[in-house]
Motif scaffolding. Sequence first.
Motif, PDB file in Angstrom:
ATOM      1  N   LYS A 273       0.838  -1.214   0.000  1.00 27.95           N
ATOM      2  CA  LYS A 273       0.000   0.000   0.000  1.00 27.95           C
ATOM      3  C   LYS A 273       0.864   1.252   0.000  1.00 27.95           C
ATOM      4  CE  LYS A 273      -3.773   2.231   2.530  1.00 27.95           C
ATOM      5  NZ  LYS A 273      -4.684   2.141   3.716  1.00 27.95           N
ATOM      6  N   THR A 274       2.012   1.170   0.639  1.00 29.25           N
ATOM      7  CA  THR A 274       2.900   2.327   0.761  1.00 29.25           C
ATOM      8  C   THR A 274       3.719   2.574  -0.496  1.00 29.25           C
ATOM      9  OG1 THR A 274       3.083   1.939   3.138  1.00 29.25           O
ATOM     10  CG2 THR A 274       4.754   3.345   2.127  1.00 29.25           C
ATOM     11  N   VAL A 275       4.247   1.523  -1.117  1.00 31.54           N
ATOM     12  CA  VAL A 275       5.232   1.720  -2.177  1.00 31.54           C
ATOM     13  C   VAL A 275       4.687   1.594  -3.598  1.00 31.54           C
ATOM     14  CG1 VAL A 275       7.050   0.915  -0.636  1.00 31.54           C
ATOM     15  CG2 VAL A 275       6.017  -0.699  -2.251  1.00 31.54           C
ATOM     16  N   LEU A 276       3.525   0.962  -3.768  1.00 36.07           N
ATOM     17  CA  LEU A 276       2.983   0.794  -5.117  1.00 36.07           C
ATOM     18  C   LEU A 276       2.327   2.080  -5.605  1.00 36.07           C
ATOM     19  CD1 LEU A 276       1.236  -2.713  -4.947  1.00 36.07           C
ATOM     20  CD2 LEU A 276       3.511  -2.152  -5.842  1.00 36.07           C
ATOM     21  N   PRO A 277       2.271   2.276  -6.925  1.00 36.17           N
ATOM     22  CA  PRO A 277       1.474   3.397  -7.440  1.00 36.17           C
ATOM     23  C   PRO A 277       0.005   3.191  -7.088  1.00 36.17           C
ATOM     24  CG  PRO A 277       2.122   1.918  -9.223  1.00 36.17           C
ATOM     25  CD  PRO A 277       2.891   1.488  -8.006  1.00 36.17           C
ATOM     26  N   GLU A 278      -0.718   4.282  -6.885  1.00 37.82           N
ATOM     27  CA  GLU A 278      -2.125   4.194  -6.492  1.00 37.82           C
ATOM     28  C   GLU A 278      -2.949   3.433  -7.538  1.00 37.82           C
ATOM     29  OE1 GLU A 278      -3.696   5.153  -3.882  1.00 37.82           O
ATOM     30  OE2 GLU A 278      -2.458   6.653  -2.847  1.00 37.82           O
ATOM     31  N   PRO A 279      -3.952   2.651  -7.094  1.00 38.84           N
ATOM     32  CA  PRO A 279      -4.806   1.929  -8.049  1.00 38.84           C
ATOM     33  C   PRO A 279      -5.495   2.846  -9.061  1.00 38.84           C
ATOM     34  CG  PRO A 279      -5.187   1.161  -5.812  1.00 38.84           C
ATOM     35  CD  PRO A 279      -4.306   2.362  -5.700  1.00 38.84           C
ATOM     36  N   LYS A 280      -5.738   4.095  -8.659  1.00 37.97           N
ATOM     37  CA  LYS A 280      -6.415   5.033  -9.553  1.00 37.97           C
ATOM     38  C   LYS A 280      -5.449   5.769 -10.477  1.00 37.97           C
ATOM     39  CE  LYS A 280     -10.292   5.798  -6.356  1.00 37.97           C
ATOM     40  NZ  LYS A 280     -11.074   6.817  -5.584  1.00 37.97           N
ATOM     41  N   SER A 281      -4.168   5.465 -10.373  1.00 41.04           N
ATOM     42  CA  SER A 281      -3.187   6.108 -11.244  1.00 41.04           C
ATOM     43  C   SER A 281      -3.431   5.709 -12.695  1.00 41.04           C
ATOM     44  CB  SER A 281      -1.762   5.714 -10.841  1.00 41.04           C
ATOM     45  OG  SER A 281      -1.503   6.053  -9.501  1.00 41.04           O
ATOM     46  N   ASP A 282      -3.118   6.617 -13.598  1.00 43.58           N
ATOM     47  CA  ASP A 282      -3.280   6.330 -15.021  1.00 43.58           C
ATOM     48  C   ASP A 282      -2.136   5.469 -15.529  1.00 43.58           C
ATOM     49  OD1 ASP A 282      -5.606   7.824 -15.174  1.00 43.58           O
ATOM     50  OD2 ASP A 282      -4.526   9.677 -15.680  1.00 43.58           O
ATOM     51  N   ASN A 283      -2.450   4.519 -16.364  1.00 54.02           N
ATOM     52  CA  ASN A 283      -1.469   3.748 -17.136  1.00 54.02           C
ATOM     53  C   ASN A 283      -0.373   3.117 -16.291  1.00 54.02           C
ATOM     54  OD1 ASN A 283      -0.420   2.645 -19.464  1.00 54.02           O
ATOM     55  ND2 ASN A 283       0.729   4.468 -20.035  1.00 54.02           N
ATOM     56  N   ILE A 284      -0.777   2.287 -15.328  1.00 49.85           N
ATOM     57  CA  ILE A 284       0.181   1.546 -14.509  1.00 49.85           C
ATOM     58  C   ILE A 284       0.013   0.045 -14.775  1.00 49.85           C
ATOM     59  CG2 ILE A 284       0.199   3.291 -12.687  1.00 49.85           C
ATOM     60  CD1 ILE A 284      -1.553   1.311 -11.037  1.00 49.85           C
ATOM     61  N   LYS A 285       1.036  -0.731 -14.394  1.00 51.32           N
ATOM     62  CA  LYS A 285       0.947  -2.187 -14.514  1.00 51.32           C
ATOM     63  C   LYS A 285       1.749  -2.809 -13.392  1.00 51.32           C
ATOM     64  CE  LYS A 285      -0.681  -5.584 -17.160  1.00 51.32           C
ATOM     65  NZ  LYS A 285      -2.051  -5.639 -17.722  1.00 51.32           N
ATOM     66  N   LEU A 286       1.177  -3.833 -12.748  1.00 53.86           N
ATOM     67  CA  LEU A 286       1.844  -4.566 -11.685  1.00 53.86           C
ATOM     68  C   LEU A 286       2.151  -5.976 -12.186  1.00 53.86           C
ATOM     69  CD1 LEU A 286      -0.478  -3.622  -8.659  1.00 53.86           C
ATOM     70  CD2 LEU A 286       1.301  -2.247  -9.743  1.00 53.86           C
ATOM     71  N   PHE A 287       3.384  -6.425 -11.989  1.00 52.78           N
ATOM     72  CA  PHE A 287       3.800  -7.757 -12.398  1.00 52.78           C
ATOM     73  C   PHE A 287       4.149  -8.573 -11.157  1.00 52.78           C
ATOM     74  CE2 PHE A 287       4.633  -4.933 -15.923  1.00 52.78           C
ATOM     75  CZ  PHE A 287       4.218  -5.660 -17.042  1.00 52.78           C
ATOM     76  N   VAL A 288       3.735  -9.846 -11.158  1.00 51.64           N
ATOM     77  CA  VAL A 288       3.944 -10.715 -10.006  1.00 51.64           C
ATOM     78  C   VAL A 288       4.600 -12.013 -10.470  1.00 51.64           C
ATOM     79  CG1 VAL A 288       2.866 -11.882  -8.043  1.00 51.64           C
ATOM     80  CG2 VAL A 288       1.864  -9.761  -8.934  1.00 51.64           C
ATOM     81  N   CYS A 289       5.653 -12.443  -9.765  1.00 53.82           N
ATOM     82  CA  CYS A 289       6.295 -13.718 -10.087  1.00 53.82           C
ATOM     83  C   CYS A 289       7.046 -14.226  -8.865  1.00 53.82           C
ATOM     84  CB  CYS A 289       7.256 -13.566 -11.269  1.00 53.82           C
ATOM     85  SG  CYS A 289       7.898 -15.143 -11.890  1.00 53.82           S
ATOM     86  N   GLY A 290       6.848 -15.495  -8.540  1.00 53.58           N
ATOM     87  CA  GLY A 290       7.537 -16.066  -7.397  1.00 53.58           C
ATOM     88  C   GLY A 290       6.967 -17.424  -7.052  1.00 53.58           C
ATOM     89  N   PRO A 291       7.290 -17.935  -5.870  1.00 47.68           N
ATOM     90  CA  PRO A 291       6.747 -19.222  -5.429  1.00 47.68           C
ATOM     91  C   PRO A 291       5.215 -19.196  -5.407  1.00 47.68           C
ATOM     92  CG  PRO A 291       8.528 -18.497  -3.994  1.00 47.68           C
ATOM     93  CD  PRO A 291       8.213 -17.348  -4.893  1.00 47.68           C
TER      94      PRO A 291
END
Length: 327
Positions: A273-291
């Motif tokens: 919640k602290t370090v990610l760009p806000e969900p309402k931000s324009d043109n963002i993408k989150l990538f997830v990879c791991g166990p």
Amino acid sequence: MFARSAFRTLRPLQSQVRRYASEATSKSGTNPLVYALGAGALGGAGYWYFSGAPGAEKVAAAAPSAPVKPAFTGGDQGFISLKLSDVEIVNHNTKIFRFELPEGDMVSGMNVASALLTKYKGPNDEKPTVRPYTPISDESTKGYIELLVKQYPNGPMSTHIHNMAPGQRLEVKGPLPKYAWSENKHDHIALIAGGTGITPMYQLTRAIFNNPNDKTKVTLIFGNVTEEDILLKSKFDELENTYPQRFRAFYVLDKPPKDWAGHGGFISKDLLKTVLPEPKSDNIKLFVCGPPGMVKAISGPKDKMKQGELAGILKELGYNEEQVYKF
């Protein structure tokens, strides 16, 4: 520029990170046409100087370079046998394996983002073991690819590769397309990784910062067991020092040392919640990879080769399926 002390506590970090996450991204960049015309003019001037200037040595015009040949072409190509040429120890359970491409002037043929399939069938195996890996070598590298492989307990492929000696061969196929990247496709991306899930994140990050026209901001959240397990950290440290306004890395350790300045435990909802760009931000993408357990907790599991429904922490924070990609 962020102070290093910002890692020591989460609360002072929050205001700084939010400003970083919401900064406007510059869309300016060098015009490729202007650059090409300028380079052409300089090339012409150089040829005139060497071939036509009084007293200058005559130099023949360089012949057009032949197109680079890719080793992996996908489709019906099938598996290729690659010879292991070198092994580098990274830590107690991770090594870098360099495999020679079929021809010395070949490039891999990998694109960003994509992976390779490896195949091995033991003498007592009914079926071959097939596992995907993302090379850490640059896509433009000629003659070889490098795989960063962590050996897992009872992991048949990772154990086989770790037991390989230079001169032995591995069956490899690719590329397997993942998330097609183009410069400035998103204003800001966040990479949430655990363990060797860092390799596709590194592939994507390397492509962004190798391209001077790509102004994408990148936030990395990387979880591991111990400090020794943080793979490719020197590469990310270099990026953070070179691009302090565009790249930030946050490390989380399950077993941190006493003098650890990062975060302890698991990748948490409060940290994201602290370090990610806000969900309402324009043109963002989150990538997830791991166990699998980490991916399930962060974004919900994949559905085999499909993305699967978004769940977990990211859904709780208000992100939607279009904003999240699971490698």
